[in-house]
Design a protein around this motif. Structure first.
Motif, mmCIF file in Angstrom:
data_model
loop_
_atom_site.group_PDB
_atom_site.id
_atom_site.type_symbol
_atom_site.label_atom_id
_atom_site.label_comp_id
_atom_site.label_asym_id
_atom_site.label_seq_id
_atom_site.Cartn_x
_atom_site.Cartn_y
_atom_site.Cartn_z
ATOM 1 N N ILE A 111 -23.435 5.664 20.452
ATOM 2 C CA ILE A 111 -22.009 6.001 20.379
ATOM 3 C C ILE A 111 -21.691 6.733 19.079
ATOM 4 O O ILE A 111 -20.943 7.712 19.057
ATOM 5 N N LYS A 112 -22.273 6.247 17.994
ATOM 6 C CA LYS A 112 -21.994 6.811 16.673
ATOM 7 C C LYS A 112 -22.326 8.304 16.626
ATOM 8 O O LYS A 112 -21.599 9.101 16.007
ATOM 9 N N LYS A 113 -23.395 8.696 17.288
ATOM 10 C CA LYS A 113 -23.831 10.098 17.259
ATOM 11 C C LYS A 113 -22.856 11.029 17.975
ATOM 12 O O LYS A 113 -22.886 12.238 17.761
ATOM 13 N N THR A 114 -22.011 10.478 18.818
ATOM 14 C CA THR A 114 -21.070 11.298 19.584
ATOM 15 C C THR A 114 -19.741 11.494 18.871
ATOM 16 O O THR A 114 -18.963 12.359 19.247
ATOM 17 N N GLY A 115 -19.476 10.667 17.869
ATOM 18 C CA GLY A 115 -18.188 10.725 17.189
ATOM 19 C C GLY A 115 -17.119 9.876 17.855
ATOM 20 O O GLY A 115 -15.988 9.816 17.368
ATOM 21 N N LEU A 116 -17.454 9.237 18.963
ATOM 22 C CA LEU A 116 -16.506 8.349 19.633
ATOM 23 C C LEU A 116 -16.331 7.060 18.839
ATOM 24 O O LEU A 116 -17.205 6.671 18.051
ATOM 25 N N LYS A 117 -15.223 6.375 19.072
ATOM 26 C CA LYS A 117 -14.983 5.061 18.498
ATOM 27 C C LYS A 117 -15.275 3.992 19.548
ATOM 28 O O LYS A 117 -15.408 4.284 20.735
ATOM 29 N N ALA A 118 -15.395 2.759 19.095
ATOM 30 C CA ALA A 118 -15.730 1.658 20.010
ATOM 31 C C ALA A 118 -14.692 0.548 19.908
ATOM 32 O O ALA A 118 -14.240 0.198 18.821
ATOM 33 N N GLN A 119 -14.347 0.021 21.059
ATOM 34 C CA GLN A 119 -13.521 -1.181 21.147
ATOM 35 C C GLN A 119 -14.379 -2.250 21.808
ATOM 36 O O GLN A 119 -14.923 -2.027 22.897
ATOM 37 N N VAL A 120 -14.540 -3.382 21.162
ATOM 38 C CA VAL A 120 -15.371 -4.441 21.725
ATOM 39 C C VAL A 120 -14.499 -5.521 22.352
ATOM 40 O O VAL A 120 -13.438 -5.861 21.826
ATOM 41 N N VAL A 121 -14.955 -5.997 23.497
ATOM 42 C CA VAL A 121 -14.239 -7.042 24.235
ATOM 43 C C VAL A 121 -15.161 -8.251 24.307
ATOM 44 O O VAL A 121 -16.166 -8.242 25.026
ATOM 45 N N LEU A 122 -14.881 -9.271 23.528
ATOM 46 C CA LEU A 122 -15.740 -10.444 23.489
ATOM 47 C C LEU A 122 -15.582 -11.247 24.771
ATOM 48 O O LEU A 122 -14.475 -11.677 25.104
ATOM 49 N N GLY A 123 -16.678 -11.458 25.468
ATOM 50 C CA GLY A 123 -16.647 -12.144 26.748
ATOM 51 C C GLY A 123 -17.284 -13.519 26.670
ATOM 52 O O GLY A 123 -18.506 -13.638 26.741
ATOM 53 N N PHE A 124 -16.446 -14.548 26.551
ATOM 54 C CA PHE A 124 -16.955 -15.925 26.519
ATOM 55 C C PHE A 124 -16.904 -16.541 27.913
ATOM 56 O O PHE A 124 -16.602 -17.723 28.070
ATOM 57 N N HIS A 125 -17.192 -15.737 28.892
ATOM 58 C CA HIS A 125 -17.177 -16.177 30.285
ATOM 59 C C HIS A 125 -18.341 -15.495 30.995
ATOM 60 O O HIS A 125 -18.994 -14.612 30.430
ATOM 61 N N ALA A 126 -18.584 -15.870 32.216
ATOM 62 C CA ALA A 126 -19.660 -15.255 32.992
ATOM 63 C C ALA A 126 -19.168 -13.951 33.608
ATOM 64 O O ALA A 126 -17.981 -13.738 33.809
ATOM 65 N N CYS A 127 -20.114 -13.082 33.905
ATOM 66 C CA CYS A 127 -19.813 -11.832 34.587
ATOM 67 C C CYS A 127 -20.499 -11.835 35.945
ATOM 68 O O CYS A 127 -21.617 -12.337 36.080
ATOM 69 N N GLY A 128 -19.826 -11.276 36.937
ATOM 70 C CA GLY A 128 -20.465 -11.111 38.228
ATOM 71 C C GLY A 128 -19.724 -11.712 39.396
ATOM 72 O O GLY A 128 -20.187 -11.617 40.532
ATOM 73 N N CYS A 129 -18.593 -12.330 39.158
ATOM 74 C CA CYS A 129 -17.883 -13.021 40.231
ATOM 75 C C CYS A 129 -16.614 -12.300 40.666
ATOM 76 O O CYS A 129 -15.929 -12.754 41.581
ATOM 77 N N ASN A 130 -16.272 -11.200 40.009
ATOM 78 C CA ASN A 130 -15.108 -10.437 40.415
ATOM 79 C C ASN A 130 -15.457 -9.478 41.552
ATOM 80 O O ASN A 130 -16.626 -9.102 41.735
ATOM 81 N N VAL A 131 -14.466 -9.046 42.271
ATOM 82 C CA VAL A 131 -14.678 -8.089 43.359
ATOM 83 C C VAL A 131 -15.262 -6.800 42.791
ATOM 84 O O VAL A 131 -14.730 -6.241 41.825
ATOM 85 N N GLY A 132 -16.352 -6.341 43.355
ATOM 86 C CA GLY A 132 -16.979 -5.108 42.909
ATOM 87 C C GLY A 132 -18.019 -5.291 41.825
ATOM 88 O O GLY A 132 -18.724 -4.337 41.465
ATOM 89 N N ASP A 133 -18.161 -6.487 41.275
ATOM 90 C CA ASP A 133 -19.183 -6.732 40.248
ATOM 91 C C ASP A 133 -20.568 -6.759 40.881
ATOM 92 O O ASP A 133 -20.792 -7.456 41.865
ATOM 93 N N ASN A 134 -21.485 -5.989 40.305
ATOM 94 C CA ASN A 134 -22.870 -5.983 40.776
ATOM 95 C C ASN A 134 -23.823 -6.539 39.728
ATOM 96 O O ASN A 134 -25.041 -6.448 39.869
ATOM 97 N N THR A 135 -23.263 -7.094 38.683
ATOM 98 C CA THR A 135 -24.057 -7.584 37.563
ATOM 99 C C THR A 135 -23.827 -9.078 37.371
ATOM 100 O O THR A 135 -22.699 -9.541 37.438
ATOM 101 N N GLN A 136 -24.888 -9.811 37.145
ATOM 102 C CA GLN A 136 -24.793 -11.248 36.910
ATOM 103 C C GLN A 136 -25.178 -11.559 35.464
ATOM 104 O O GLN A 136 -26.327 -11.374 35.069
ATOM 105 N N ILE A 137 -24.217 -11.987 34.679
ATOM 106 C CA ILE A 137 -24.474 -12.422 33.305
ATOM 107 C C ILE A 137 -23.797 -13.777 33.148
ATOM 108 O O ILE A 137 -22.599 -13.857 32.851
ATOM 109 N N PRO A 138 -24.522 -14.858 33.391
ATOM 110 C CA PRO A 138 -23.919 -16.187 33.317
ATOM 111 C C PRO A 138 -23.654 -16.622 31.877
ATOM 112 O O PRO A 138 -24.027 -15.926 30.923
ATOM 113 N N LEU A 139 -23.003 -17.752 31.734
ATOM 114 C CA LEU A 139 -22.877 -18.363 30.415
ATOM 115 C C LEU A 139 -24.274 -18.640 29.864
ATOM 116 O O LEU A 139 -25.249 -18.703 30.615
ATOM 117 N N PRO A 140 -24.405 -18.824 28.542
ATOM 118 C CA PRO A 140 -25.718 -19.130 27.980
ATOM 119 C C PRO A 140 -26.359 -20.327 28.680
ATOM 120 O O PRO A 140 -25.655 -21.288 29.032
#
Length: 213
Positions: A111-140
């Motif tokens: 990202i840095k090489k492009t000159g773009l900025k970054a906004q980080v969204v801290l996710g303390f939840h699992a990923c993959g259970c919303n409609v359209g999600d194709n990725t599974q990232i459970p809690l630790p």
């Protein structure tokens, strides 16, 4: 930084097939078009949400995909201000107090090489259970293990039909936030604080420059 829900318009399981890459590229192309319009109108800064699986427990998913960096360069040329990316608890702290930021460090370098900025969204939840999600990232794994021993740690909806409410392993209950010692000697709130402090320490040089929020 902000802690938000599992949001994002697209997700990919690596670049296993060209179709998936084309879908992500198409979504980025749409954002490029919108960014150009906003720039011409003098509107608010535009940030594009990166795919949900940009960084997983396996690392930076698109590290060896040239099209990803090319798409970011096009975003920058279009006038986009930056990108937003999920920072998953389950991808970073696989063991208690052991934080692996390598995937995010690789991503931020791109990202840095492009000159773009970054906004980080801290996710303390699992990923993959919303409609359209194709990725599974459970809690630790160790958090799930603690929840198996004490199911009340998980969010539970209200009782219905005379039975107990349904427990949800996607995230911990807010009522457990200050429960002392329930997560390998720490409360959930202490775990969240430690995670954020470690993030700050790992990316001290990027905060306020590359990482704006």
């Amino acid at each position: 930084m902000q802690c938000d829900g599992c949001e994002g318009q697209y997700s990919a399981q690596g670049h296993q097939d060209s179709g998936q890459g084309q879908r992500v590229a198409a979504a980025l192309e749409q954002s490029i078009s919108e960014s150009s319009k906003m720039r011409r109108k003098g509107g608010s800064p535009v940030l594009t949400m990166l795919p949900l699986d940009t960084v997983t427990s396996s690392g930076f998913t698109y590290a060896n995909q040239p099209w990803f960096a090319q798409a970011l360069h096009l975003l920058a040329q279009s006038g986009a201000h930056g990108v937003a990316v999920d920072v998953w608890w389950g991808a970073v702290e696989r063991e208690p107090r052991a934080y692996n930021w390598s995937g995010y460090k690789q991503l931020f370098e791109v990202i840095k090489k492009t000159g773009l900025k970054a906004q980080v969204v801290l996710g303390f939840h699992a990923c993959g259970c919303n409609v359209g999600d194709n990725t599974q990232i459970p809690l630790p794994p160790w958090v799930l293990q603690c929840g198996d021993h004490d199911p009340d740690l998980f969010f539970t909806d209200r009782p219905r039909d005379g039975g107990l409410g349904q427990r949800n392993r996607e995230y911990l209950s807010i009522w457990a936030d200050d429960a002392q010692g329930v997560l390998m000697g720490r409360s959930p709130m202490q775990c969240y604080e430690d995670f954020m402090v470690n993030f700050r320490d790992a990316f001290r040089q990027e905060l306020g420059t590359l990482i704006e929020e």
